[in-house]
Design a protein around this motif. Structure first.
Motif, PDB file in Angstrom:
ATOM      1  N   GLN A 370       0.928  -1.171  -0.027  1.00 40.54           N
ATOM      2  CA  GLN A 370       0.125  -0.009   0.000  1.00 40.54           C
ATOM      3  C   GLN A 370       0.865   1.115  -0.239  1.00 40.54           C
ATOM      4  OE1 GLN A 370      -3.747   0.428   2.470  1.00 40.54           O
ATOM      5  NE2 GLN A 370      -2.487   1.521   3.613  1.00 40.54           N
ATOM      6  N   ALA A 371       0.592   2.230  -0.701  1.00 39.21           N
ATOM      7  CA  ALA A 371       1.427   3.453  -0.765  1.00 39.21           C
ATOM      8  C   ALA A 371       0.588   4.731  -0.479  1.00 39.21           C
ATOM      9  CB  ALA A 371       1.917   3.644  -2.371  1.00 39.21           C
ATOM     10  N   SER A 372       1.032   5.770   0.044  1.00 43.18           N
ATOM     11  CA  SER A 372       0.517   7.067   0.316  1.00 43.18           C
ATOM     12  C   SER A 372       1.060   7.830  -0.718  1.00 43.18           C
ATOM     13  CB  SER A 372       0.921   7.350   1.803  1.00 43.18           C
ATOM     14  OG  SER A 372       0.626   6.682   2.740  1.00 43.18           O
ATOM     15  N   ILE A 373       0.419   8.823  -1.333  1.00 43.65           N
ATOM     16  CA  ILE A 373       0.674   9.355  -2.441  1.00 43.65           C
ATOM     17  C   ILE A 373       0.463  10.888  -2.283  1.00 43.65           C
ATOM     18  CG2 ILE A 373       0.570   9.730  -4.874  1.00 43.65           C
ATOM     19  CD1 ILE A 373      -0.351   6.904  -5.253  1.00 43.65           C
ATOM     20  N   GLY A 374       1.532  11.944  -2.574  1.00 42.72           N
ATOM     21  CA  GLY A 374       1.189  13.304  -2.549  1.00 42.72           C
ATOM     22  C   GLY A 374       1.348  13.744  -3.793  1.00 42.72           C
ATOM     23  N   ILE A 375       0.668  14.772  -4.324  1.00 43.26           N
ATOM     24  CA  ILE A 375       0.488  15.327  -5.638  1.00 43.26           C
ATOM     25  C   ILE A 375       0.566  16.852  -5.453  1.00 43.26           C
ATOM     26  CG2 ILE A 375      -0.806  15.747  -7.790  1.00 43.26           C
ATOM     27  CD1 ILE A 375      -2.219  13.036  -6.774  1.00 43.26           C
ATOM     28  N   ALA A 376       1.379  17.493  -6.773  1.00 46.45           N
ATOM     29  CA  ALA A 376       1.686  18.869  -6.849  1.00 46.45           C
ATOM     30  C   ALA A 376       1.743  19.135  -8.196  1.00 46.45           C
ATOM     31  CB  ALA A 376       2.818  19.563  -6.087  1.00 46.45           C
ATOM     32  N   ILE A 377       1.073  19.995  -8.716  1.00 48.35           N
ATOM     33  CA  ILE A 377       0.939  20.630 -10.040  1.00 48.35           C
ATOM     34  C   ILE A 377       1.575  21.983 -10.450  1.00 48.35           C
ATOM     35  CG2 ILE A 377      -0.659  21.161 -12.029  1.00 48.35           C
ATOM     36  CD1 ILE A 377      -0.849  18.125 -11.070  1.00 48.35           C
ATOM     37  N   ASP A 393       5.702  16.912  -1.209  1.00 50.41           N
ATOM     38  CA  ASP A 393       6.233  16.043  -0.086  1.00 50.41           C
ATOM     39  C   ASP A 393       5.504  16.641   1.120  1.00 50.41           C
ATOM     40  OD1 ASP A 393       8.245  14.793   1.330  1.00 50.41           O
ATOM     41  OD2 ASP A 393       8.431  16.492   2.515  1.00 50.41           O
ATOM     42  N   ILE A 394       4.796  17.723   0.944  1.00 56.98           N
ATOM     43  CA  ILE A 394       3.803  18.381   1.814  1.00 56.98           C
ATOM     44  C   ILE A 394       2.641  17.535   2.059  1.00 56.98           C
ATOM     45  CG2 ILE A 394       2.354  20.321   2.941  1.00 56.98           C
ATOM     46  CD1 ILE A 394       4.586  22.107   1.950  1.00 56.98           C
ATOM     47  N   ALA A 395       2.023  17.414   0.553  1.00 60.32           N
ATOM     48  CA  ALA A 395       0.808  16.647   0.273  1.00 60.32           C
ATOM     49  C   ALA A 395       1.142  15.184   0.829  1.00 60.32           C
ATOM     50  CB  ALA A 395       0.449  16.730  -0.939  1.00 60.32           C
ATOM     51  N   LEU A 396       2.101  14.539   0.529  1.00 55.72           N
ATOM     52  CA  LEU A 396       2.626  13.155   0.931  1.00 55.72           C
ATOM     53  C   LEU A 396       2.612  13.044   2.299  1.00 55.72           C
ATOM     54  CD1 LEU A 396       3.639  10.336   0.262  1.00 55.72           C
ATOM     55  CD2 LEU A 396       5.877  11.174   0.224  1.00 55.72           C
ATOM     56  N   TYR A 397       2.924  13.937   3.114  1.00 58.07           N
ATOM     57  CA  TYR A 397       3.275  13.783   4.530  1.00 58.07           C
ATOM     58  C   TYR A 397       1.640  13.860   5.105  1.00 58.07           C
ATOM     59  CZ  TYR A 397       4.385  15.408   9.472  1.00 58.07           C
ATOM     60  OH  TYR A 397       4.466  15.627  10.540  1.00 58.07           O
ATOM     61  N   ARG A 398       0.749  14.520   4.526  1.00 60.49           N
ATOM     62  CA  ARG A 398      -0.534  14.603   5.167  1.00 60.49           C
ATOM     63  C   ARG A 398      -1.121  13.289   4.601  1.00 60.49           C
ATOM     64  NH1 ARG A 398      -4.839  17.734   6.461  1.00 60.49           N
ATOM     65  NH2 ARG A 398      -3.376  18.998   7.432  1.00 60.49           N
ATOM     66  N   ALA A 399      -0.854  12.662   3.589  1.00 60.59           N
ATOM     67  CA  ALA A 399      -1.467  11.260   3.149  1.00 60.59           C
ATOM     68  C   ALA A 399      -0.682  10.244   4.257  1.00 60.59           C
ATOM     69  CB  ALA A 399      -1.005  10.955   1.753  1.00 60.59           C
ATOM     70  N   ILE A 406      -4.391   9.453  -0.984  1.00 54.37           N
ATOM     71  CA  ILE A 406      -3.821  10.343  -2.053  1.00 54.37           C
ATOM     72  C   ILE A 406      -4.403  11.655  -1.779  1.00 54.37           C
ATOM     73  CG2 ILE A 406      -4.041  10.577  -4.466  1.00 54.37           C
ATOM     74  CD1 ILE A 406      -4.742   7.654  -4.971  1.00 54.37           C
ATOM     75  N   GLN A 407      -3.296  12.378  -1.486  1.00 57.97           N
ATOM     76  CA  GLN A 407      -3.453  13.750  -1.207  1.00 57.97           C
ATOM     77  C   GLN A 407      -3.028  14.985  -2.144  1.00 57.97           C
ATOM     78  OE1 GLN A 407      -5.003  15.537   1.178  1.00 57.97           O
ATOM     79  NE2 GLN A 407      -5.744  13.969   2.587  1.00 57.97           N
ATOM     80  N   VAL A 408      -3.733  15.762  -2.749  1.00 65.16           N
ATOM     81  CA  VAL A 408      -3.259  16.807  -3.555  1.00 65.16           C
ATOM     82  C   VAL A 408      -2.771  18.106  -2.848  1.00 65.16           C
ATOM     83  CG1 VAL A 408      -3.890  18.473  -5.570  1.00 65.16           C
ATOM     84  CG2 VAL A 408      -4.603  16.139  -5.465  1.00 65.16           C
ATOM     85  N   TYR A 409      -1.696  18.778  -3.032  1.00 69.56           N
ATOM     86  CA  TYR A 409      -1.432  19.912  -2.125  1.00 69.56           C
ATOM     87  C   TYR A 409      -2.581  21.016  -2.058  1.00 69.56           C
ATOM     88  CZ  TYR A 409       0.946  24.095  -0.674  1.00 69.56           C
ATOM     89  OH  TYR A 409       1.113  25.368   0.075  1.00 69.56           O
ATOM     90  N   GLU A 412      -4.145  25.201   2.683  1.00 69.19           N
ATOM     91  CA  GLU A 412      -4.381  24.798   4.247  1.00 69.19           C
ATOM     92  C   GLU A 412      -3.781  23.877   4.843  1.00 69.19           C
ATOM     93  OE1 GLU A 412      -8.014  23.095   1.515  1.00 69.19           O
ATOM     94  OE2 GLU A 412      -6.627  25.116   1.514  1.00 69.19           O
ATOM     95  N   ILE A 413      -2.967  22.886   4.159  1.00 68.78           N
ATOM     96  CA  ILE A 413      -2.209  21.909   4.791  1.00 68.78           C
ATOM     97  C   ILE A 413      -1.066  22.290   5.076  1.00 68.78           C
ATOM     98  CG2 ILE A 413      -4.085  20.146   4.049  1.00 68.78           C
ATOM     99  CD1 ILE A 413      -1.749  19.206   2.069  1.00 68.78           C
ATOM    100  N   ASP A 414      -0.750  23.422   4.621  1.00 64.27           N
ATOM    101  CA  ASP A 414       0.921  23.917   4.451  1.00 64.27           C
ATOM    102  C   ASP A 414       1.035  25.058   5.574  1.00 64.27           C
ATOM    103  OD1 ASP A 414       3.376  24.158   3.430  1.00 64.27           O
ATOM    104  OD2 ASP A 414       2.860  25.492   2.115  1.00 64.27           O
ATOM    105  N   GLN A 415       0.363  25.099   6.526  1.00 66.47           N
ATOM    106  CA  GLN A 415       0.329  26.044   7.562  1.00 66.47           C
ATOM    107  C   GLN A 415       1.781  26.078   8.532  1.00 66.47           C
ATOM    108  OE1 GLN A 415      -2.886  25.367  10.091  1.00 66.47           O
ATOM    109  NE2 GLN A 415      -4.484  26.128   8.611  1.00 66.47           N
ATOM    110  N   HIS A 416       2.359  25.114   8.559  1.00 64.03           N
ATOM    111  CA  HIS A 416       3.453  24.939   9.363  1.00 64.03           C
ATOM    112  C   HIS A 416       4.616  24.498   8.632  1.00 64.03           C
ATOM    113  CE1 HIS A 416       0.971  25.862  12.915  1.00 64.03           C
ATOM    114  NE2 HIS A 416       0.208  24.736  12.650  1.00 64.03           N
ATOM    115  N   THR A 417       4.747  24.386   7.489  1.00 65.54           N
ATOM    116  CA  THR A 417       5.462  23.852   6.392  1.00 65.54           C
ATOM    117  C   THR A 417       6.961  24.208   6.521  1.00 65.54           C
ATOM    118  OG1 THR A 417       3.993  23.162   4.912  1.00 65.54           O
ATOM    119  CG2 THR A 417       6.086  23.051   3.934  1.00 65.54           C
TER     120      THR A 417
END
Length: 703
Positions: A370-377, A393-399, A406-409, A412-417
């Motif tokens: 099983q894989a966790s996946i983070g996406i940025a465009i 990587d931030i999206a992956l961290y959340r995933a 599977i999380q797309v950047y 709001e998930i980048d508050q403390h990045t």
């Protein structure tokens, strides 16, 4: 020569590219027909003087089928055909018509053999004819010879004109190809040509520089001409070695996939193309869940086999033009150079995740991957390589926080990045600089009022940011793998402190909390046993605190570790009881010695009836199972009295004492002994700056 096959092929060509390629083909066809019309009637086909010409033609065919691979430095290679030496030698000695026909046939044969598109075949034929014609034109004009002369007696007098012809050969050949590349990528032709000169310049200079030598040798002796293959073979061998070294430097040795450096370069190239064409670029970062457990349980050989299988599945799950890379460990990356928006990239990620979930059988064990996946465009989320990868990587961290997502950047998930990334880089030096320290909070026996135990808590005093909450740095340490080293250091320090206190007459127990990573280490019980022996601390004086979430990360190994800890006499406590999905079945399997009531209930029991019921029920449940019960978060006398009235065995919280350093704790305990009191309640002093952040939300020492 550098054929345009790789440049003109690939994605569906635009109308501009098609028009350009057909123009080159038509111009080449016109020139070829004209030269054939002028020279064919005058070629002495049966003359012995044609022997050298025929031999050069044969070598041209051989050279076309054995290209020279030139490393570009970006993971790709250019094909420079060895036929250029013999093609130019034919141009210099004539007849030009035979050189053109031979080159077109040799190129066409190679194109058909490699199943290149018809447009590519036509373009290659046209650009070669134009290249040969331009080289002969420059040679004839500079050497003052008829351009369409059938035979030329090549002498050393023609060396300088031949070198100019070689330069023309390179510029026209690579210039026409650069036109296709520029139209496809949106770059300027001069920039593409400049890059070709940088990459291919030396190899082309050697190959084309051998052409006049071959012409001179051919005029001297037919037998000597094949010997010209020897230096060409040497050049080809050295180029192959260089290309192989580059490949090894830019590819992962285990899976053969591009590595981090090559992936980063391709992302950079895709972003540059995006700026010129407006296409979107998608980046996916993948992290395999529970790979460490597979590696530790079945061995590294099985783990390596699993990584190779993952690489194979990733390649099979995506189109050919998409780059799949291994960044290291169990982390992979996918570059979508021409994305159709976030939904399309997300759909591709779901397809990849689905393909990975198909079970793998290794060493007779059926493994679910099983894989966790983070996406940025790009450019939606970032327009530079560094920021795009950071946000993926931030999206992956959340995933990874929920595993298998599977999380797309999103902003709001980048508050403390920024702080998180900064701290991530500081973690290693923090360990070396001893910026982490342990604090100790006492636990009091409600029946006697005496301190009977202490809990070890960790904090990070950052030189720039001050006190960093464990809620921030503990997850970072877990993700980077530093948590094991930090935990072991903390355990050693805690046991050393306990030994010091016991040596000073304070018969106490020490409670520490372990992380999921440490709890899956089958060597942990043996290591703790050695540490207890070295510190002269009885095993019964150490309590290991665990949470249900810690155990569920790897339940089989965790239960084995806990069983082994019980075997050596270490006590077990269930921490944060009541906050998760704790059940009687869970307690039966774990067989703990004590329950710790979570402070969220304790702090509200005076104002919230539900919290009071939960605390009372937990105390009754613990006693009914023969367990001792500890309440944390006690901040006032009323709560203390209520818990004592319920029969809670031990109390911990600010009302007793704040967490303090080892030296402060020893002084605090010694003061109580000197005064002959059981407990110097409330004399621990005010919190230090930043201490409340740590204490009111304590992620404990070894989590």
């Amino acid at each position: 020569m550098a054929p345009a096959a790789d440049s003109a092929a690939g994605a569906t060509p635009s109308r501009t590219v098609i028009a350009y390629a057909m123009t080159v083909f038509l111009l080449g066809a016109i020139v070829l027909v004209a030269v054939l019309a002028l020279q064919l009637p005058d070629i002495p086909w049966a003359s012995w003087r044609m022997s050298t010409t025929y031999l050069l033609t044969v070598l041209l065919f051989v050279g076309e089928l054995r290209p020279l691979l030139v490393a570009r430095g970006d993971g790709d290679t250019d094909r420079v055909t060895v036929s250029s030496t013999f093609a130019l030698a034919l141009v210099l000695t004539g007849p030009l018509a035979l050189a053109m026909v031979s080159q077109v046939l040799a190129t066409g044969l190679d194109d058909v053999r490699k199943r290149r598109p018809l447009l590519v075949c036509a373009f290659n034929a046209g650009q070669y004819v134009l290249t040969l014609a331009a080289a002969r034109l420059v040679f004839g004009l500079v050497a003052d010879l008829p351009v369409t002369e059938v035979e030329t007696a090549f002498t050393t007098r023609e060396i300088m004109p031949s070198l100019l012809a070689a330069a023309t050969f390179f510029l026209v050949n690579n210039g026409t190809v650069a036109g296709v590349v520029a139209l496809n990528s949106g770059q300027r032709v001069i920039n593409v040509l400049r890059e070709d000169i940088r990459v291919q310049g030396m190899a082309s200079a050697i190959l084309l520089g051998l052409a006049p030598i071959t012409a001179v040798v051919g005029s001297f002796s037919l037998i000597m001409v094949p010997l010209m293959m020897l230096p060409l073979l040497g050049v080809q061998h050295n180029a192959w070695i260089a290309a192989q070294r580059q490949h090894d430097a830019l590819h992962d040795g285990l899976t053969g996939l591009p590595n981090r450096e090559l992936f980063r370069h391709r992302v950079e190239r895709a972003i540059a193309l995006s700026r010129n064409t407006g296409v979107l670029v998608g980046v996916m970062l993948l992290d395999l869940d529970h790979f460490k457990e597979v590696n530790d349980t079945l061995g590294h050989q099985v783990g390596d086999g699993l990584l190779r299988e993952v690489a194979t599945r990733l390649i099979a799950a995506v189109p050919e033009e998409i780059t799949v890379a291994r960044l290291g460990g169990d982390e992979f990356a996918i570059l979508v150079p021409s994305a159709n928006g976030v939904p399309a990239v997300t759909a591709l990620a779901e397809r990849v995740a689905g393909r990975l979930r198909e079970p793998v059988v290794a060493e007779g064990v059926r493994i679910g991957v099983q894989a966790s996946i983070g996406i940025a465009i790009c450019p939606e989320h970032a327009s530079s390589v560094q920021i795009l990868l950071q946000r993926a990587d931030i999206a992956l961290y959340r995933a990874k926080s929920n595993r298998g997502e599977i999380q797309v950047y999103r902003a709001e998930i980048d508050q403390h990045t920024v702080l998180r990334l900064s701290l991530l880089g500081d973690l290693h030096t923090a360990v070396d600089n001893e910026e982490f320290e342990l604090l100790y909070q006492p636990q009091v026996d409600t029946s006697s009022g005496s301190v009977v135990a202490i809990e070890a808590l960790m904090r990070w005093r950052h030189p720039a940011h001050g006190v960093i909450s464990p809620d921030v740095f503990i997850p970072l340490a877990e993700n980077t793998g530093l948590i094991s080293a930090m935990s072991r250091n903390a355990m050693e320090s805690a046991l050393a402190m306990l030994a010091l206190l016991r040596g000073g007459g304070h018969d106490l127990s020490m409670a520490v909390n372990v992380s999921a990573r440490l709890l899956s280490d089958l060597e942990l019980p043996r290591w703790i046993s050695k540490m207890l022996l070295a510190a002269s601390v009885p095993p019964s004086r150490l309590t290991i605190e665990v949470t249900e979430s810690t155990i569920t990360a790897d339940p089989v190994r965790a239960m084995q570790v806990l069983h082994d800890l019980r075997e050596i006499g270490v006590r077990l406590a269930v921490d944060d009881f009541g906050t998760g999905y704790s059940s009687l079945s869970y307690l039966r399997r774990l067989q703990p010695d004590e329950l710790k009531v979570d402070k969220s209930f304790v702090m509200q029991m005076g104002v919230d009836e539900n919290s009071a019921v939960i605390v009372r029920s937990t105390v009754e449940l613990g006693h009914g199972l023969g367990l001792s019960v500890v309440a944390e978060g006690v901040e006032d006398q009323d709560t203390y009295d209520a818990l004592a009235g319920l029969g809670c065995d031990r109390i911990q919280g600010f009302h007793i004492a704040r967490p303090m350093s080892g030296a402060a704790l020893k002084s605090w305990l010694d003061a109580a002994v000197l005064r002959g009191t059981a407990l110097p309640t409330g004399e621990a002093g005010p919190p230090q700056p930043g201490e409340d952040i740590f204490e009111r939300d304590p992620r404990r020492a070894l989590t």
